[in-house]
Write an enzyme that holds these catalytic residues in place. Structure first.
Site, PDB file in Angstrom:
ATOM      1  N   ASN A   9       0.878  -1.176   0.000  1.00  0.00           N
ATOM      2  CA  ASN A   9       0.000   0.000   0.000  1.00  0.00           C
ATOM      3  C   ASN A   9       0.914   1.225   0.000  1.00  0.00           C
ATOM      4  O   ASN A   9       1.452   1.588   1.031  1.00  0.00           O
ATOM      5  CB  ASN A   9      -0.887  -0.040   1.253  1.00  0.00           C
ATOM      6  N   TRP A  10       1.077   1.807  -1.162  1.00  0.00           N
ATOM      7  CA  TRP A  10       2.020   2.928  -1.284  1.00  0.00           C
ATOM      8  C   TRP A  10       1.487   4.210  -0.660  1.00  0.00           C
ATOM      9  O   TRP A  10       2.226   5.194  -0.543  1.00  0.00           O
ATOM     10  CB  TRP A  10       2.339   3.188  -2.765  1.00  0.00           C
ATOM     11  N   LYS A  11       0.212   4.234  -0.346  1.00  0.00           N
ATOM     12  CA  LYS A  11      -0.427   5.447   0.187  1.00  0.00           C
ATOM     13  C   LYS A  11      -0.166   6.619  -0.771  1.00  0.00           C
ATOM     14  O   LYS A  11      -0.049   6.395  -1.982  1.00  0.00           O
ATOM     15  CB  LYS A  11       0.044   5.710   1.619  1.00  0.00           C
ATOM     16  N   HIS A  97      -9.599   1.107   4.664  1.00  0.00           N
ATOM     17  CA  HIS A  97      -8.338   1.358   5.374  1.00  0.00           C
ATOM     18  C   HIS A  97      -8.589   2.358   6.505  1.00  0.00           C
ATOM     19  O   HIS A  97      -9.374   3.295   6.348  1.00  0.00           O
ATOM     20  CB  HIS A  97      -7.280   1.899   4.401  1.00  0.00           C
ATOM     21  N   GLU A  99      -6.980   4.775   7.592  1.00  0.00           N
ATOM     22  CA  GLU A  99      -6.733   6.191   7.262  1.00  0.00           C
ATOM     23  C   GLU A  99      -7.931   6.790   6.529  1.00  0.00           C
ATOM     24  O   GLU A  99      -8.262   7.960   6.718  1.00  0.00           O
ATOM     25  CB  GLU A  99      -5.443   6.320   6.441  1.00  0.00           C
ATOM     26  N   GLU A 169      -5.254  -4.613  10.593  1.00  0.00           N
ATOM     27  CA  GLU A 169      -4.223  -3.603  10.824  1.00  0.00           C
ATOM     28  C   GLU A 169      -4.543  -2.847  12.107  1.00  0.00           C
ATOM     29  O   GLU A 169      -5.341  -1.890  12.088  1.00  0.00           O
ATOM     30  CB  GLU A 169      -4.183  -2.610   9.656  1.00  0.00           C
ATOM     31  N   GLY A 175       2.493   2.530  10.788  1.00  0.00           N
ATOM     32  CA  GLY A 175       3.461   3.609  10.625  1.00  0.00           C
ATOM     33  C   GLY A 175       4.136   4.030  11.913  1.00  0.00           C
ATOM     34  O   GLY A 175       4.806   5.061  11.960  1.00  0.00           O
ATOM     35  N   SER A 215       3.520  -1.758  10.492  1.00  0.00           N
ATOM     36  CA  SER A 215       4.960  -1.795  10.756  1.00  0.00           C
ATOM     37  C   SER A 215       5.586  -3.157  10.467  1.00  0.00           C
ATOM     38  O   SER A 215       6.499  -3.598  11.169  1.00  0.00           O
ATOM     39  CB  SER A 215       5.254  -1.350  12.198  1.00  0.00           C
ATOM     40  N   GLY A 236       2.849  -0.920   4.311  1.00  0.00           N
ATOM     41  CA  GLY A 236       2.874   0.500   3.981  1.00  0.00           C
ATOM     42  C   GLY A 236       4.294   0.980   3.749  1.00  0.00           C
ATOM     43  O   GLY A 236       4.857   0.867   2.666  1.00  0.00           O
ATOM     44  N   GLY A 237       4.904   1.519   4.790  1.00  0.00           N
ATOM     45  CA  GLY A 237       6.225   2.142   4.676  1.00  0.00           C
ATOM     46  C   GLY A 237       7.259   1.259   3.986  1.00  0.00           C
ATOM     47  O   GLY A 237       8.017   1.733   3.119  1.00  0.00           O
TER      48      GLY A 237
END
Ligand code: PGA
Length: 255
Positions: A9-11, A97, A99, A169, A175, A215, A236-237
């Protein structure tokens, strides 16, 4: 057989050329995948056509989107529909998600519409759930996540739920560098599978891929993925760096 999936998930990261370079680097180092060990890359909308083009002809690696609107077209300024995503080459879509729930006010009733819209055109949803820290601290996480699953998924037919993966998640791990322990992840994933089984039966629940997100890194992925009910991860990251993402994919392949 249940699929193991690592989804990136590159966001809101990577412009078109940066995204092209990342996809190229990821593909160059990709370990051997199979029908049941797959990778999904979910860049921003603008990158989807190019990402899908780079992935065309590559077996077991698919393009995904991070969001979708619930109507197919119309006066919805700034939105992107399921049919548009599909035409651009997306095959998977993240729905719910945390976010988007938090920053875009996406609530259960809207997520139901998004699930239905995505499934109606053959996009495969990755439905995201997970509790905030206060809920974990109050030990209410099992009821909270079960309620999210009930609200978002229990209306689906057996045929539709079979197209869905779930990503657990915990919000406190996204993150933050603070990951759930392998035991916490396995416990929740077993609970999610039992929740799905309570409504859809154990055959469907056993086939469902349940991904861990929050994470996840090359250094902890193998331990987390070792859980019997953990079927890979939503990343993600660490999905923004080819070597880190590939380290996580390798942990999934080795399971
Ligand atoms: P993270 O994000 O890996 O950066 O914690 C995961 C996600 O939000 O999907």
């Amino acid at each position: 057989m249940r699929k193991q999936i690592v989804a990136g998930n590159w966001k809101m990261n990577k412009n078109l050329s940066e995204g092209q370079a990342l996809v190229a680097d990821v593909l160059a180092g990709m370990p051997l995948l199979s029908e049941n060990k797959i990778v999904v890359l979910a860049p921003a909308f603008l990158n989807i056509p190019e990402t899908a083009k780079q992935l065309s002809g590559v077996a077991h690696v698919f393009c995904g989107a991070q969001n979708v609107h619930h109507e197919m077209n119309g006066a919805y300024t700034g939105e992107v529909s399921p049919t548009m995503l599909q035409a651009a080459g997306a095959e998977y879509v993240l729905i719910g998600h945390s976010e988007r729930r938090e920053y875009n006010g996406e609530h259960d009733a809207l997520l139901v519409k998004k699930m239905n819209a995505a499934l109606s055109v053959g996009l495969k949803p990755i439905f995201c759930c997970g509790e905030a820290l206060e809920i974990r601290d109050a030990n209410q996480q099992n009821d909270f996540v079960a309620a999210q699953i009930q609200a978002g998924l229990f209306h689906l037919s057996a045929a539709d739920i079979s197209q869905v993966a779930i990503a657990y998640e915990p919000i406190w791990a996204i993150g933050t560098g603070r990951t759930a322990s392998a035991a916490q992840a396995q416990e929740m994933h077993a609970h999610i599978r039992a929740t799905v089984a309570s409504h859809f039966g154990s055959e469907i629940a056993n086939e469902m891929s349940i991904l861990y997100g929050g994470s996840c890194k090359p250094g902890n992925a193998a331990e987390i993925f070792a859980g019997a009910d953990v079927d890979g991860g939503l990343i993600g990251g660490a999905a923004l760096k080819a070597d880190e993402f590939l380290g996580i994919v390798s942990a999934m392949v080795a399971k």
